[in-house]
Design a protein around this motif. Structure first.
Motif, short mmCIF file in Angstrom:
data_model
loop_
_atom_site.label_atom_id
_atom_site.label_comp_id
_atom_site.label_asym_id
_atom_site.label_seq_id
_atom_site.Cartn_x
_atom_site.Cartn_y
_atom_site.Cartn_z
N LEU A 1 6.41 -17.92 3.80
CA LEU A 1 7.13 -16.80 4.05
C LEU A 1 7.12 -15.86 2.82
O LEU A 1 7.04 -14.63 3.13
N ALA A 2 7.27 -16.37 1.48
CA ALA A 2 7.55 -15.36 0.27
C ALA A 2 6.09 -14.89 -0.07
O ALA A 2 6.10 -13.86 -0.51
N GLY A 3 5.08 -15.50 0.19
CA GLY A 3 3.68 -15.03 -0.05
C GLY A 3 2.92 -14.45 0.95
O GLY A 3 3.21 -12.84 1.09
N PRO A 4 2.21 -15.08 1.91
CA PRO A 4 1.34 -14.28 2.73
C PRO A 4 2.13 -13.38 3.62
O PRO A 4 1.83 -12.57 4.28
N VAL A 5 3.39 -13.94 4.25
CA VAL A 5 3.77 -13.20 5.16
C VAL A 5 4.68 -11.80 4.59
O VAL A 5 4.39 -10.87 5.13
N LEU A 6 5.78 -11.94 3.68
CA LEU A 6 6.44 -11.12 3.11
C LEU A 6 5.61 -10.36 2.05
O LEU A 6 6.13 -9.29 1.57
N GLY A 7 4.92 -10.99 1.22
CA GLY A 7 4.35 -10.38 -0.12
C GLY A 7 5.47 -10.20 -0.99
O GLY A 7 5.06 -9.20 -1.70
N LEU A 8 6.30 -11.12 -1.19
CA LEU A 8 7.08 -10.98 -2.29
C LEU A 8 6.56 -11.59 -3.67
O LEU A 8 6.83 -10.77 -4.69
N ILE A 9 5.58 -12.38 -3.47
CA ILE A 9 5.14 -13.09 -4.69
C ILE A 9 3.57 -12.98 -4.42
O ILE A 9 3.05 -13.33 -3.56
N ASP A 10 2.90 -12.49 -5.82
CA ASP A 10 1.29 -12.16 -5.75
C ASP A 10 1.21 -12.66 -7.10
O ASP A 10 1.24 -11.98 -8.12
N LEU A 11 0.52 -13.85 -7.42
CA LEU A 11 0.08 -14.33 -8.48
C LEU A 11 -1.46 -14.27 -8.60
O LEU A 11 -2.15 -14.45 -7.54
#
Length: 398
Positions: free
Chosen positions: A42-52
């Motif tokens: 949810l935090a990465g691929p879906v909402l794009g909140l975290i991108d490392l």
């Protein structure tokens, strides 16, 4: 850094919520790793909140899986008394010798035939997916629901195997890397041999010294039970560091350390360390599966197409269940019910992620290795996480 700090926040909030409803989670058809995985997606691929960055993510995954394995393997080694583990040496030995070989061959065969990978890469992928994950297995065999539904002997076998085969899988992976990565074979053979022998020596030494130190401190009444709980956790990390400095198999060394330490301390002392399962591993697992949710290679899965999905399903159905139920049940001396439960609950998780990341660092950089491996881990997390409660109820009802 903002992305990393946001990740800390999300994992911390999830841990607090799970602590509030810990008993309910144990009885629900979900698991803590599954919830952390979904939060990462949810935090990465879906909402794009975290991108490392990929390089940063790989480093985080390698070290977090290594530390989590160290603490979880200490918990496995201390879950039962040394005497209890000695009573199940035969079935654990069968699973470690014939079982691991069979699972590695089947995994490699599926990677070659279904995914169409080159033989060397298929063998490496099969080796990475061989070990039974001690973290996911803990959600099946530890806690009050498991103690009420499953016999102690079956839980001891699952725990002992999941602890030992994580370290022994290093031998399979290093040998597979000989064919997959252009490095001197002699160097890798020595690394494999020293990995096992050195790990046993380091583990026995560290566990013996730590056990003697605890017994001496208790005799002088200089240590309390809470300190012993933390001591068991940091002992796993210390053994990990010593083994790494010695250039040996750190994962196996930690498990041997736990067994040696278990043997040295008394039953009364062990009661405190036994709480390591619930006190630490249930929550330390969250960052690893959160990271996995962030870095799931969706685009590479789509590029691999239906063979990737077929491979993941085939691994869960064929890698372990037929080996345990059909080939090894007579040697294990188990009933059909025990063999089916043992064959199904061999989840693939943190240990596979560790060896996949380790293989990439050693030069196995083919993206299909990481894509196929993570798909199997994600599917195993979902399937085994949702069937743990159902499986225990089925076992009890039978």
């Amino acid at each position: 850094m903002r992305s990393l700090h946001l990740g800390y926040t999300l994992v911390g909030v999830l841990a607090v919520l799970l602590a509030f409803w810990s008993s309910a989670i144990r009885r629900a058809p979900v698991s803590e790793p599954l919830l952390a995985l979904l939060l990462g997606v949810l935090a990465g691929p879906v909402l794009g909140l975290i991108d490392l960055t990929d390089q940063r993510m790989a480093g985080l995954t390698l070290e977090t899986t290594r530390i989590l394995l160290a603490i979880s393997l200490m918990a496995v080694a201390l879950r039962f008394s040394a005497t209890a583990y000695r009573t199940v040496l035969r079935p654990i030995g069968v699973l470690l010798v014939a079982g691991m070989a069979g699972m590695a061959l089947i995994g490699a065969g599926l990677a070659w035939s279904v995914l169409g990978l080159p033989a060397a890469l298929a063998v490496l992928l099969g080796a990475c997916l061989t070990p039974t994950d001690p973290v996911l297995a803990s959600s099946v065999v530890s806690g009050q629901p498991a103690e009420q539904s499953l016999p102690a002997r079956l839980r001891q076998v699952i725990s002992g195997e999941s602890g030992a085969n994580d370290g022994l899988a290093f031998l399979f992976v290093v040998l597979a890397l000989i064919a997959a990565v252009p490095r001197p074979a002699g160097e890798q053979l020595f690394e494999a041999a020293w990995g096992v022998v050195g790990a046993v020596l380091v583990g026995l030494t560290v566990g013996y010294v730590a056990g003697r130190a605890v017994r001496a401190a208790e005799a002088r009444e200089q240590v309390d039970k809470g300190s012993l709980l933390i001591f068991a956790a940091v002992l796993g990390v210390a053994a990990l560091g010593i083994a790494r400095m010695a250039g040996t198999d750190a994962v196996l060394a930690v498990f041997v350390t736990g067994l040696a330490y278990n043997r040295m301390i008394g039953q009364e002392s062990r009661a405190s360390e036994q709480r390591l399962d619930d006190a630490l591993t249930r929550y330390l697992v969250l960052p690893v599966f959160f990271l996995l949710g962030l870095e799931l290679p969706w685009r590479q899965w789509l590029e691999l197409g239906w063979p990737a999905a077929a491979f993941a399903v085939a691994v869960l159905l064929l890698r372990r269940l037929p080996v345990v139920v059909v080939a090894l049940r007579p040697a294990l001396g188990m009933s059909w019910r025990d063999a089916v439960f043992l064959g199904w609950f061999g989840p693939i998780g943190v240990s596979a992620l560790f060896y996949l990341t380790y293989s990439h660092r050693e030069g196995a950089v083919d993206p299909r290795l990481w894509a196929a491996g993570t798909l199997v881990v994600a599917l195993s997390t979902v399937v085994h996480g949702t069937t743990a409660t159902v499986g225990r109820r089925w076992y009890a009802a039978r």
